[in-house]
Scaffold this motif. Sequence first.
Motif, mmCIF file in Angstrom:
data_model
loop_
_atom_site.group_PDB
_atom_site.id
_atom_site.type_symbol
_atom_site.label_atom_id
_atom_site.label_comp_id
_atom_site.label_asym_id
_atom_site.label_seq_id
_atom_site.Cartn_x
_atom_site.Cartn_y
_atom_site.Cartn_z
ATOM 1 N N PHE A 1 2.438 1.846 -3.651
ATOM 2 C CA PHE A 1 1.287 2.290 -4.291
ATOM 3 C C PHE A 1 1.250 3.655 -4.097
ATOM 4 O O PHE A 1 0.955 4.556 -5.230
ATOM 5 N N VAL A 2 1.043 4.101 -2.941
ATOM 6 C CA VAL A 2 0.776 5.314 -2.797
ATOM 7 C C VAL A 2 1.827 6.405 -3.197
ATOM 8 O O VAL A 2 1.672 7.322 -3.923
ATOM 9 N N ILE B 1 1.864 6.598 -7.163
ATOM 10 C CA ILE B 1 0.718 7.557 -7.389
ATOM 11 C C ILE B 1 1.240 8.975 -7.130
ATOM 12 O O ILE B 1 0.862 9.913 -7.976
ATOM 13 N N THR B 2 2.004 9.332 -6.122
ATOM 14 C CA THR B 2 2.315 10.869 -5.844
ATOM 15 C C THR B 2 3.355 11.071 -6.884
ATOM 16 O O THR B 2 3.197 12.096 -7.296
ATOM 17 N N ILE C 1 0.867 -0.943 -0.175
ATOM 18 C CA ILE C 1 -0.097 0.119 -0.045
ATOM 19 C C ILE C 1 0.813 1.307 -0.140
ATOM 20 O O ILE C 1 0.650 2.005 -0.845
ATOM 21 N N VAL C 2 1.907 1.530 0.815
ATOM 22 C CA VAL C 2 2.825 2.365 0.833
ATOM 23 C C VAL C 2 3.490 2.520 -0.506
ATOM 24 O O VAL C 2 3.523 3.704 -1.023
#
Length: 166
Positions: free
Chosen positions: A10-11, A14-15, A7-8
């Motif tokens: 992926f974030v 995206i950023t 999840i980290v």
Amino acid sequence: MKKNIIIVAFVLLITILVGFSNESKPGFVRKASLYDTVKKKDSLRVLDSIKKSDSLKVTDSLANLKTKLYKKNVEASHYSDKLNGRRTASGQVFSNKKYTAAHKTLKFGTKVKVTNLANKKSVVVTINDRGPHTRKREIDMAKRPFLDISHNNGRSPLRVSLEIVE
């Protein structure tokens, strides 16, 4: 545990992608270096030393900067010493020794050439705060750049012209 790491990651991805896509938007302004606009060897030598200190003190050798007149014959003032160490609107720590200024509408990071109309001395400051909170005043500078162009022993306000460094 692996799920949190995914999840980290992926974030972060995206950023990064959102950051690159902002460059194509019409309102996005790339922070250009001064090397993009100045081509003369003398100016490049001076700008090379300026880039290290991240402050611009304009003398005759920097008169070749490409600028665009923003406002002429407006009032400039300086910050009080009691504001040293406080945070500006951009989040930076304020110091009266840096070449920074406050403006009501210009974007943070904008370089502005401020010229005293009485003696034609100039400095280039970076906008990093909002203000001044007085209706008549257009720009509020740190004390060092203000004293560099002052003709009246640092008394506020001064009549200046503002040019945006492109």
